[in-house]
Design a protein around this motif. Structure first.
Motif, PDB file in Angstrom:
ATOM      1  N   PRO A 150     -14.434 -10.506  -5.999  1.00 18.50           N
ATOM      2  CA  PRO A 150     -15.675 -10.420  -6.782  1.00 18.50           C
ATOM      3  C   PRO A 150     -15.881  -9.067  -7.455  1.00 18.50           C
ATOM      4  N   ILE A 151     -15.547  -7.992  -6.764  1.00 18.95           N
ATOM      5  CA  ILE A 151     -15.777  -6.672  -7.350  1.00 18.95           C
ATOM      6  C   ILE A 151     -14.866  -6.447  -8.551  1.00 18.95           C
ATOM      7  N   ILE A 152     -13.658  -7.017  -8.526  1.00 12.74           N
ATOM      8  CA  ILE A 152     -12.731  -6.866  -9.652  1.00 12.74           C
ATOM      9  C   ILE A 152     -13.147  -7.767 -10.802  1.00 12.74           C
ATOM     10  N   ALA A 153     -13.475  -9.011 -10.487  1.00 16.65           N
ATOM     11  CA  ALA A 153     -13.842  -9.977 -11.531  1.00 16.65           C
ATOM     12  C   ALA A 153     -15.077  -9.520 -12.301  1.00 16.65           C
ATOM     13  N   THR A 154     -16.072  -9.032 -11.594  1.00 17.72           N
ATOM     14  CA  THR A 154     -17.306  -8.613 -12.266  1.00 17.72           C
ATOM     15  C   THR A 154     -17.179  -7.223 -12.883  1.00 17.72           C
ATOM     16  N   LEU A 155     -16.273  -6.405 -12.354  1.00 16.99           N
ATOM     17  CA  LEU A 155     -16.045  -5.095 -12.955  1.00 16.99           C
ATOM     18  C   LEU A 155     -15.431  -5.225 -14.341  1.00 16.99           C
ATOM     19  N   VAL A 156     -14.586  -6.244 -14.525  1.00 17.78           N
ATOM     20  CA  VAL A 156     -14.000  -6.501 -15.846  1.00 17.78           C
ATOM     21  C   VAL A 156     -15.096  -6.808 -16.859  1.00 17.78           C
ATOM     22  N   ARG A 168     -21.290 -13.514   0.286  1.00 16.98           N
ATOM     23  CA  ARG A 168     -20.229 -12.535   0.542  1.00 16.98           C
ATOM     24  C   ARG A 168     -19.569 -12.089  -0.761  1.00 16.98           C
ATOM     25  N   GLY A 169     -20.363 -11.916  -1.791  1.00 10.70           N
ATOM     26  CA  GLY A 169     -19.841 -11.470  -3.073  1.00 10.70           C
ATOM     27  C   GLY A 169     -20.618 -10.288  -3.597  1.00 10.70           C
ATOM     28  N   ILE A 170     -20.352  -9.930  -4.829  1.00 10.36           N
ATOM     29  CA  ILE A 170     -21.041  -8.841  -5.520  1.00 10.36           C
ATOM     30  C   ILE A 170     -20.910  -9.091  -7.007  1.00 10.36           C
ATOM     31  N   ASP A 171     -21.894  -8.668  -7.780  1.00 12.50           N
ATOM     32  CA  ASP A 171     -21.861  -8.850  -9.228  1.00 12.50           C
ATOM     33  C   ASP A 171     -22.227  -7.530  -9.898  1.00 12.50           C
ATOM     34  N   LEU A 172     -21.218  -6.860 -10.417  1.00  9.12           N
ATOM     35  CA  LEU A 172     -21.430  -5.582 -11.098  1.00  9.12           C
ATOM     36  C   LEU A 172     -21.661  -5.742 -12.595  1.00  9.12           C
ATOM     37  N   SER A 173     -21.637  -6.973 -13.077  1.00  8.13           N
ATOM     38  CA  SER A 173     -21.713  -7.197 -14.524  1.00  8.13           C
ATOM     39  C   SER A 173     -23.114  -7.496 -15.018  1.00  8.13           C
TER      40      SER A 173
END
Length: 361
Positions: free
Chosen positions: A131-137, A69-74
């Motif tokens: 997760p979207i905020i943490a990996t967006l950073v 239930r997460g996402i990793d944009l980094s």
């Protein structure tokens, strides 16, 4: 049997891949041909597998992250940092072609990827950051770190051992393919032959219930972000090795979107829970085959994203049960009533009317 096959989440991605391959065969009749040269396999299909290996690696890590239930944009930034560190180290070494130099560069790059994965896992699992905020950073900052490492320049290297990972061959097949398939086999073994897959799905379906059941959900979430970053680090080494250079501006650009699209096309739900590694492979192959198809058809590369979006929307709609039900309803032809006979007319009358008619007779 047919109904079970149609209900499978892998049917539509497989059909989409077959259609794309058929289109390429129409455009280039020799598209599926594979030849052997100097003991190595060459051909368009081999190129698709080799060029799609980095996306496949990142998509495998993304599958586990989405299942939790997460996402990793980094991941794209991790790809850039990994390639930049490896090429910068090799370029600064007095012996760039030495095996020890390449091993050291690989260790530094993967160590940095693990560190970035630890950062994402710490923010998400320990501090509870979205997760979207943490990996967006990290998506934003990581690209800047890669540019700082390379001073905004393309760092080129000349190292035969380093080129093996992205452009080398082993047993006739590209090393990149073998590495990706090995990671797939390892992940499949751990998630389908042990309890890890079930625990991961339970965390994705209901984190609070899994916590109350005694599952260490924070450890699992922390681990999947770490693994995803490690996959991105290996993919970064593949990309840099393939072109013998580190391009911090373009390396891994939009690869996070390709990975997410591959996971979604493969049938894994973005809401977490059940996932399909085989579906992810099909999704990654669809993405890479579509890119090849656009180039083969002579369409401008700038239009690739549009075609990707169209294919993804089409496959996702075909996977949606409500859409399939709607299409069946629209295509279902209404049955026309046949000619009525006097007997049918009498039988269709109410019982009381028929009884009155019989009494009158």
């Amino acid at each position: 049997m047919i109904k079970k096959l149609a209900a499978s989440a892998l049917v539509w991605p497989a059909l989409a891949l077959i259609v794309l391959l058929a289109v390429n065969v129409v455009l280039t009749p020799s598209f599926l041909s594979v030849r052997v040269q100097d003991g190595h396999l060459f051909g368009s299909v081999i190129d698709i597998l080799r060029n799609g290996a980095p996306t496949l690696l990142v998509a495998l890590g993304m599958t586990l992250v989405i299942a939790s239930r997460g996402i990793d944009l980094s991941v794209g930034a991790v790809v850039a940092v990994s390639g930049a560190l490896a090429c910068a180290y090799i370029a600064a070494s007095p012996e760039p072609a030495a095996l020890g130099t390449v091993v050291g560069a690989t260790g530094i790059a993967l160590g940095a990827a693990v560190g970035l994965g630890l950062w994402n896992g710490l923010l998400v699992s320990v501090f509870g950051v979205q997760p979207i905020i943490a990996t967006l950073v990290l998506m934003t900052a990581g690209r800047g770190i890669a540019l700082l490492i390379t001073d905004g320049q393309i760092v080129t290297v000349t190292s035969a051992p380093f080129k093996i990972l992205g452009a080398g061959y082993a047993s006739g097949l590209p090393v990149a393919i073998l590495v990706s398939l090995s990671v797939f086999a390892l992940v499949g073994l751990l998630t389908r032959r042990t309890a890890l897959g079930m625990l991961l799905e339970s965390v994705g379906i209901n984190p609070e219930a899994s916590r109350l059941a005694g599952v260490r959900h924070r450890t699992i979430v922390f681990t999947v972000y770490l693994f995803c970053a490690l996959c991105a680090g290996v993919a970064g080494l593949m990309i840099a090795s393939n072109i013998s250079a580190a391009d911090a501006n373009n390396a891994g650009l939009w690869i996070e979107m390709d990975a997410i699209l591959a996971v979604v096309i493969g049938g894994t739900s973005l809401s977490g829970g059940r996932f399909s590694l085989t579906g992810t492979i099909l999704g990654a192959l669809i993405i890479q085959t579509l890119t090849t198809t656009v180039y083969t058809a002579g369409i401008t590369p700038e239009s690739t994203l549009v075609f990707k979006a169209l294919v993804v929307v089409a496959v996702c709609l075909l996977q949606a049960p409500k859409f399939r039900l709607l299409m069946r309803h629209l295509w279902r032809r209404p049955t026309r009533p046949g000619p009525t006979s006097p007997t049918d007319t009498v039988s269709a009358q109410p019982v009381s009317t028929r009884a009155s008619a019989m009494a009158a007779k």
